[in-house]
Write a protein that holds these residues in place. Structure first.
Motif, short mmCIF file in Angstrom:
data_model
loop_
_atom_site.label_atom_id
_atom_site.label_comp_id
_atom_site.label_asym_id
_atom_site.label_seq_id
_atom_site.Cartn_x
_atom_site.Cartn_y
_atom_site.Cartn_z
N ARG A 127 -6.52 -4.54 -42.74
CA ARG A 127 -7.57 -5.55 -42.60
C ARG A 127 -8.86 -4.91 -42.11
O ARG A 127 -8.86 -3.97 -41.33
CB ARG A 127 -7.14 -6.69 -41.69
CG ARG A 127 -6.86 -6.30 -40.27
CD ARG A 127 -6.30 -7.49 -39.48
NE ARG A 127 -5.83 -7.07 -38.19
CZ ARG A 127 -6.55 -7.12 -37.07
NH1 ARG A 127 -7.77 -7.62 -37.10
NH2 ARG A 127 -6.04 -6.71 -35.93
N LYS A 181 1.70 2.41 -33.64
CA LYS A 181 2.02 1.31 -34.55
C LYS A 181 0.94 1.05 -35.60
O LYS A 181 1.21 0.43 -36.61
CB LYS A 181 2.26 0.03 -33.75
CG LYS A 181 3.50 0.09 -32.88
CD LYS A 181 3.69 -1.18 -32.11
CE LYS A 181 4.93 -1.10 -31.24
NZ LYS A 181 5.13 -2.33 -30.46
N SER A 182 -0.28 1.52 -35.34
CA SER A 182 -1.39 1.24 -36.24
C SER A 182 -2.23 2.49 -36.47
O SER A 182 -2.17 3.43 -35.69
CB SER A 182 -2.29 0.15 -35.66
OG SER A 182 -1.58 -1.05 -35.43
N THR A 219 1.03 -1.03 -44.44
CA THR A 219 0.96 -2.47 -44.71
C THR A 219 -0.05 -3.14 -43.77
O THR A 219 -0.43 -2.59 -42.75
CB THR A 219 2.34 -3.14 -44.53
OG1 THR A 219 2.75 -2.97 -43.16
CG2 THR A 219 3.37 -2.53 -45.46
N GLY A 220 -0.45 -4.34 -44.15
CA GLY A 220 -1.26 -5.18 -43.27
C GLY A 220 -2.68 -4.69 -43.04
O GLY A 220 -3.27 -4.99 -41.99
N THR A 280 -3.39 4.66 -33.31
CA THR A 280 -3.52 4.01 -32.02
C THR A 280 -2.51 4.66 -31.08
O THR A 280 -1.52 5.25 -31.54
CB THR A 280 -3.27 2.49 -32.13
OG1 THR A 280 -1.98 2.27 -32.71
CG2 THR A 280 -4.36 1.82 -32.97
N MET A 318 -4.61 -0.76 -40.08
CA MET A 318 -3.39 -1.11 -40.81
C MET A 318 -2.19 -0.68 -39.98
O MET A 318 -2.31 0.10 -39.04
CB MET A 318 -3.36 -0.44 -42.18
CG MET A 318 -3.21 1.05 -42.14
SD MET A 318 -3.18 1.73 -43.82
CE MET A 318 -3.25 3.47 -43.45
N ASN A 319 -1.04 -1.22 -40.35
CA ASN A 319 0.20 -0.76 -39.73
C ASN A 319 0.44 0.69 -40.12
O ASN A 319 -0.04 1.15 -41.16
CB ASN A 319 1.38 -1.62 -40.20
CG ASN A 319 1.23 -3.06 -39.79
OD1 ASN A 319 0.69 -3.37 -38.72
ND2 ASN A 319 1.66 -3.98 -40.63
N ALA A 320 1.18 1.42 -39.31
CA ALA A 320 1.41 2.84 -39.56
C ALA A 320 2.12 3.11 -40.88
O ALA A 320 2.00 4.20 -41.43
CB ALA A 320 2.20 3.45 -38.40
N ASP A 321 2.80 2.10 -41.43
CA ASP A 321 3.47 2.29 -42.72
C ASP A 321 2.58 1.94 -43.91
O ASP A 321 3.01 1.95 -45.05
CB ASP A 321 4.76 1.48 -42.78
CG ASP A 321 4.55 -0.03 -42.74
OD1 ASP A 321 3.37 -0.49 -42.67
OD2 ASP A 321 5.55 -0.76 -42.77
N SER A 380 0.76 11.39 -35.17
CA SER A 380 1.32 10.23 -34.47
C SER A 380 1.62 10.60 -33.02
O SER A 380 1.90 11.77 -32.71
CB SER A 380 2.58 9.74 -35.18
OG SER A 380 3.58 10.74 -35.14
N ASP A 388 -0.08 3.63 -29.33
CA ASP A 388 1.31 3.20 -29.44
C ASP A 388 1.96 3.65 -30.75
O ASP A 388 3.16 3.47 -30.96
CB ASP A 388 1.45 1.68 -29.29
CG ASP A 388 0.72 0.89 -30.37
OD1 ASP A 388 0.22 1.49 -31.36
OD2 ASP A 388 0.63 -0.34 -30.22
#
Length: 170
Positions: free
Chosen positions: A84, A59-60, A81-82, A55, A76-79, A15, A57
């Motif tokens: 696509r 975040k992804s 989720t989401g 990424t 996806m989000n770093a956690d 990260s 930032d």
């Protein structure tokens, strides 16, 4: 619990804040504190996920997945989720790398008949051919200023391609 001390063919990304490592193991993406500890599962066993990349930032995470029967680029989000899918079609899109500004993703794809480097604009979702060379282009990596991409050709040569379209041996 399982303690992992060694692995083969594992890709990792760190990260931007240097607090987390995300790695692929057995087709699953895992997050782990950089200081060690328990890993958190980010993807399910059906993702066949690999080659993660944060990424800028933090975040992804972009990665490749074989979920749909071909390798495609996902985000996806770093956690975890989401998630696509960003690329589609009857061809492989793999080894994604986020640009230094976070607005584009470089990846290798065989949509032109041989693996070549493509770049997707995240805002529009549109991809364009960045570089097509004799042989199979793979493993793209951005320069710090985002104007050049280095990549391997047939896993034997490193080349670079500037945004202007001029290729040069690396």
């Amino acid at each position: 619990y399982v303690t992992l001390v060694e692995g083969t063919n594992i890709a990792i990304t760190v990260s931007p804040d240097e607090k987390t490592i995300v790695f692929d193991l057995f087709g699953i993406l895992w997050a782990l504190p950089i200081t060690g500890g328990l890993a958190k599962r980010l993807t399910d066993e059906f993702a066949d996920a690999a080659m993660p990349n944060f990424t800028p930032d933090g975040k992804s995470i972009v990665f490749q997945s074989y979920r749909s029967g071909n390798f495609h680029v996902w985000i996806m989000n770093a956690d975890g989720t989401g998630a696509r899918q960003l690329t589609t079609g009857a061809f492989d899109c793999r080894e994604p790398r986020s640009s230094p500004d976070g607005k584009r993703i470089a990846y290798a794809s065989d949509r032109t008949g041989a693996h070549a480097v493509h770049v997707m604009e995240l805002a529009s979702g549109k991809s364009r051919l960045w570089s097509k060379v004799q042989g199979q282009a793979c493993q793209p990596a951005w320069s710090a200023d985002g104007k050049t991409i280095a990549f391997a050709v047939d896993k034997a040569q490193v080349m670079t391609q500037a945004a202007t379209g001029a290729a040069a041996d690396g």
